[in-house]
Structures are given as C-alpha cells and as structure tokens.
Design an enzyme around this catalytic site. Sequence first.
Site, PDB file in Angstrom:
ATOM      1  N   HIS A  85      45.602  32.865  44.111  1.00 57.92           N
ATOM      2  CA  HIS A  85      45.005  34.040  44.773  1.00 57.92           C
ATOM      3  C   HIS A  85      45.740  34.271  46.094  1.00 57.92           C
ATOM      4  O   HIS A  85      46.146  33.308  46.758  1.00 57.92           O
ATOM      5  CB  HIS A  85      43.513  33.791  45.024  1.00 57.92           C
ATOM      6  CG  HIS A  85      42.824  35.021  45.519  1.00 57.92           C
ATOM      7  ND1 HIS A  85      42.859  35.391  46.833  1.00 57.92           N
ATOM      8  CD2 HIS A  85      42.127  35.982  44.869  1.00 57.92           C
ATOM      9  CE1 HIS A  85      42.201  36.535  46.968  1.00 57.92           C
ATOM     10  NE2 HIS A  85      41.748  36.914  45.800  1.00 57.92           N
TER      11      HIS A  85
ATOM     12  N   GLU B 204      44.792  34.877  48.963  1.00 57.60           N
ATOM     13  CA  GLU B 204      44.251  34.157  50.131  1.00 57.60           C
ATOM     14  C   GLU B 204      44.734  32.704  50.143  1.00 57.60           C
ATOM     15  O   GLU B 204      44.945  32.120  51.201  1.00 57.60           O
ATOM     16  CB  GLU B 204      42.711  34.260  50.130  1.00 57.60           C
ATOM     17  CG  GLU B 204      42.270  35.652  50.576  1.00 57.60           C
ATOM     18  CD  GLU B 204      40.996  36.167  49.928  1.00 57.60           C
ATOM     19  OE1 GLU B 204      40.185  35.360  49.446  1.00 57.60           O
ATOM     20  OE2 GLU B 204      40.827  37.410  49.904  1.00 57.60           O
TER      21      GLU B 204
ATOM     22  N   GLY C 147      39.868  43.655  49.327  1.00 60.85           N
ATOM     23  CA  GLY C 147      38.850  43.736  50.369  1.00 60.85           C
ATOM     24  C   GLY C 147      39.051  44.879  51.350  1.00 60.85           C
ATOM     25  O   GLY C 147      38.407  44.920  52.396  1.00 60.85           O
TER      26      GLY C 147
ATOM     27  N   SER D 109      39.692  45.782  45.365  1.00 62.63           N
ATOM     28  CA  SER D 109      38.704  46.836  45.622  1.00 62.63           C
ATOM     29  C   SER D 109      38.202  47.521  44.352  1.00 62.63           C
ATOM     30  O   SER D 109      37.953  48.728  44.345  1.00 62.63           O
ATOM     31  CB  SER D 109      39.263  47.867  46.610  1.00 62.63           C
ATOM     32  OG  SER D 109      39.517  47.240  47.862  1.00 62.63           O
TER      33      SER D 109
ATOM     34  N   ASN E  85      35.057  36.908  41.525  1.00 63.79           N
ATOM     35  CA  ASN E  85      35.543  35.875  42.444  1.00 63.79           C
ATOM     36  C   ASN E  85      34.632  35.920  43.669  1.00 63.79           C
ATOM     37  O   ASN E  85      34.741  36.811  44.499  1.00 63.79           O
ATOM     38  CB  ASN E  85      37.001  36.185  42.822  1.00 63.79           C
ATOM     39  CG  ASN E  85      37.522  35.266  43.921  1.00 63.79           C
ATOM     40  OD1 ASN E  85      36.882  34.267  44.271  1.00 63.79           O
ATOM     41  ND2 ASN E  85      38.688  35.599  44.459  1.00 63.79           N
ATOM     42  N   TRP E  86      33.726  34.948  43.737  1.00 68.11           N
ATOM     43  CA  TRP E  86      32.724  34.986  44.821  1.00 68.11           C
ATOM     44  C   TRP E  86      33.279  34.501  46.157  1.00 68.11           C
ATOM     45  O   TRP E  86      32.586  34.533  47.158  1.00 68.11           O
ATOM     46  CB  TRP E  86      31.494  34.165  44.402  1.00 68.11           C
ATOM     47  CG  TRP E  86      30.575  34.906  43.469  1.00 68.11           C
ATOM     48  CD1 TRP E  86      30.750  36.173  42.985  1.00 68.11           C
ATOM     49  CD2 TRP E  86      29.336  34.437  42.912  1.00 68.11           C
ATOM     50  NE1 TRP E  86      29.701  36.513  42.174  1.00 68.11           N
ATOM     51  CE2 TRP E  86      28.820  35.472  42.107  1.00 68.11           C
ATOM     52  CE3 TRP E  86      28.616  33.240  43.022  1.00 68.11           C
ATOM     53  CZ2 TRP E  86      27.605  35.346  41.418  1.00 68.11           C
ATOM     54  CZ3 TRP E  86      27.417  33.116  42.335  1.00 68.11           C
ATOM     55  CH2 TRP E  86      26.919  34.155  41.545  1.00 68.11           C
ATOM     56  N   LYS E  87      34.503  34.004  46.167  1.00 68.95           N
ATOM     57  CA  LYS E  87      35.128  33.499  47.402  1.00 68.95           C
ATOM     58  C   LYS E  87      34.164  32.555  48.127  1.00 68.95           C
ATOM     59  O   LYS E  87      33.408  31.840  47.483  1.00 68.95           O
ATOM     60  CB  LYS E  87      35.573  34.681  48.272  1.00 68.95           C
ATOM     61  CG  LYS E  87      36.444  35.651  47.476  1.00 68.95           C
ATOM     62  CD  LYS E  87      37.181  36.644  48.322  1.00 68.95           C
ATOM     63  CE  LYS E  87      38.026  37.532  47.420  1.00 68.95           C
ATOM     64  NZ  LYS E  87      38.816  38.510  48.132  1.00 68.95           N
TER      65      LYS E  87
ATOM     66  N   GLY F 118      36.117  40.904  43.758  1.00 69.67           N
ATOM     67  CA  GLY F 118      35.560  40.111  44.846  1.00 69.67           C
ATOM     68  C   GLY F 118      34.226  40.687  45.281  1.00 69.67           C
ATOM     69  O   GLY F 118      33.180  40.424  44.673  1.00 69.67           O
ATOM     70  N   GLY F 119      34.259  41.508  46.326  1.00 68.36           N
ATOM     71  CA  GLY F 119      33.035  42.027  46.960  1.00 68.36           C
ATOM     72  C   GLY F 119      31.998  42.583  46.001  1.00 68.36           C
ATOM     73  O   GLY F 119      30.805  42.273  46.116  1.00 68.36           O
TER      74      GLY F 119
ATOM     75  N   GLU G  69      47.109  41.575  41.681  1.00 66.49           N
ATOM     76  CA  GLU G  69      46.266  41.949  42.808  1.00 66.49           C
ATOM     77  C   GLU G  69      47.148  42.309  44.002  1.00 66.49           C
ATOM     78  O   GLU G  69      47.596  41.416  44.737  1.00 66.49           O
ATOM     79  CB  GLU G  69      45.362  40.785  43.205  1.00 66.49           C
ATOM     80  CG  GLU G  69      44.393  40.363  42.129  1.00 66.49           C
ATOM     81  CD  GLU G  69      43.176  39.676  42.721  1.00 66.49           C
ATOM     82  OE1 GLU G  69      42.071  40.188  42.570  1.00 66.49           O
ATOM     83  OE2 GLU G  69      43.347  38.633  43.371  1.00 66.49           O
TER      84      GLU G  69
HETATM   85  P1  PGA Z   1      37.927  42.638  46.330  1.00 64.12           P
HETATM   86  O1  PGA Z   1      38.633  41.229  46.064  1.00 64.12           O
HETATM   87  O2  PGA Z   1      37.370  43.104  44.996  1.00 64.12           O
HETATM   88  O3  PGA Z   1      36.829  42.338  47.328  1.00 64.12           O
HETATM   89  O4  PGA Z   1      38.963  43.560  46.838  1.00 64.12           O
HETATM   90  C1  PGA Z   1      39.385  41.001  44.892  1.00 64.12           C
HETATM   91  C2  PGA Z   1      39.948  39.614  44.890  1.00 64.12           C
HETATM   92  O5  PGA Z   1      40.263  39.096  45.964  1.00 64.12           O
HETATM   93  O6  PGA Z   1      40.095  38.995  43.817  1.00 64.12           O
END
Ligand code: PGA
Length: 258
Positions: A94, A96, A175, A218, A8-10, A239-240, A169
Amino acid sequence: MKTYIVGNWKMNQTLESIQEFFVQFSKIKMEISHDVWIAPQSIHFPILKELAFTTGNIQIGVQNCSDKEQGAYTGEISPLSLKDMGAHFVIVGHSERRQIFAETNALLHQKCQAVLKNDMNVIFCIGETQEEKTLNLTTKIIKEQIEVGLFSSPMLTEANIGQLLIAYEPVWAIGTGLVATPSDIASVHEHIRQILSEALPESLKQWAWEIPLLYGGSVKPDNIAEILGTPNVNGVLVGGASLKAQDFKALGLARPYA
Ligand code: PGA
C-alpha cells in the site's frame, strides 16, 4: 470474473464501532452480490474473523505482514502466524507502507513471496504519486513496481497465481476525494495487463487477462458504479468509505454502470 469490494480500514475502528458495523452488516449481507473482503488492524483480526464466521459472506485479511516467517523481529507480524490464524489475504505495498515506512519494491517482492508461500491471497498495490503523474511517469513507475515486486525472482506458479490480485491506487487519489477518470483507469489497467503478459512465462501467460485488477483511491457510493463499469476493473479497494456499514452496503449493492 468475480467482483471484489475490499475494505482497508487502516488504523481505524474500535471494538464498539466494529460490533456496530457487524450488527448493521448482518442485516444487509444477503443483498450483496460481490465478494466482500475487509482488512482491519491486525490486532482486531481475530475479532473480525469470529464476527465474520457468524455473519458469513465476508473474508477477513490484514494490511501488511513481515517478509520473514519467524524470529527476532520485534513488532512484526508473521505470515506463518497469519495463516495459522486463518487470514484470507494480505495487502502488500500500500502506498502508505511505501511512503511512510519506506518499503521498497525489492522488500515487497519478499513479502509477496512470504504470503503466497503461506497459501494466502495477496493484494499487491501499485500506483504513481502526483509528482510522477505530472512528469508523465505513470507507466514507467507501474512497470517498475510490477517487474520488481512480482518478477524479480520466479515466484508465480500454476499453483499460486490464482491467489494474486493487483490494486492500482494512484497515490494522489488516496483519501483526497480526487478520483482518476474512468478513461485513465482503463488505460492504466490495460497497461498493467500488457506488462503482465510480457513478464509472465509462456505457461502462465493467459493469467495476464485473468488476474483481478482493483482500483483504489476515493471510491465512494456515488462513483463506484462508474468505476466498476470501466474495462479491466474487477473490483475496488476502499479506505474511508468502507468504515461504516451503510456506506459499505451502498458499495456492495453497486452494479457496474456501462
Ligand atoms: P480511500 O483509500 O478510499 O480513503 O481513498 C483507499 C486506500 O488507501 O486503499
């Protein structure tokens, strides 16, 4: 069952960093044995789709879409158009989106419906906040998210249930560098399967044990093997650590550690 590594590149990456990612990825793709999916920003979707077509071994989707198919909805992204453009999947719910954009379980149900109707895969995200965890509300929250998000109207059928994935999640792990312990992940994932088995109609009940369950929060090259080795984990949503091809390679090469 397959194992999914979903990036997930956000709201990240530029044209330059995307080109670089694919230059590196094309060198390593043959070594990757898992199913690799990436969700870039929607504006980058057509470029990734083209690069992925050349590279092979990778499916491209998006991070969100509208619950409506078309009309006067300025700034929204139509699931009908996503299907037209060849999106393989849509991430729905998600944290967010839930927290920053106030998306409710009821709206997310509509979005899941719109994605499935347009014959794309949906990754439905669920998870508790730190506060909910502290108050011991994890199971209650997850039950509500699943019951309203997936079952508030009869949406799942023999024809579309194979296109549903669920991502657990924990919001406090996204993050932050904090990761749920394998035993916590195992117990929540087992709980998800139980909720599914209670909610699914008789004809679909066996899917309670077959819907892929991803963990996200994470996930990094140094913890992915343990997470993939956890019971009822069929992949990860990252994500990251999905932004750089080298990290992605390490994720893609990981073997479940039992
Ligand atoms: P993260 O994000 O791996 O940076 O914790 C995961 C996500 O939001 O899907």
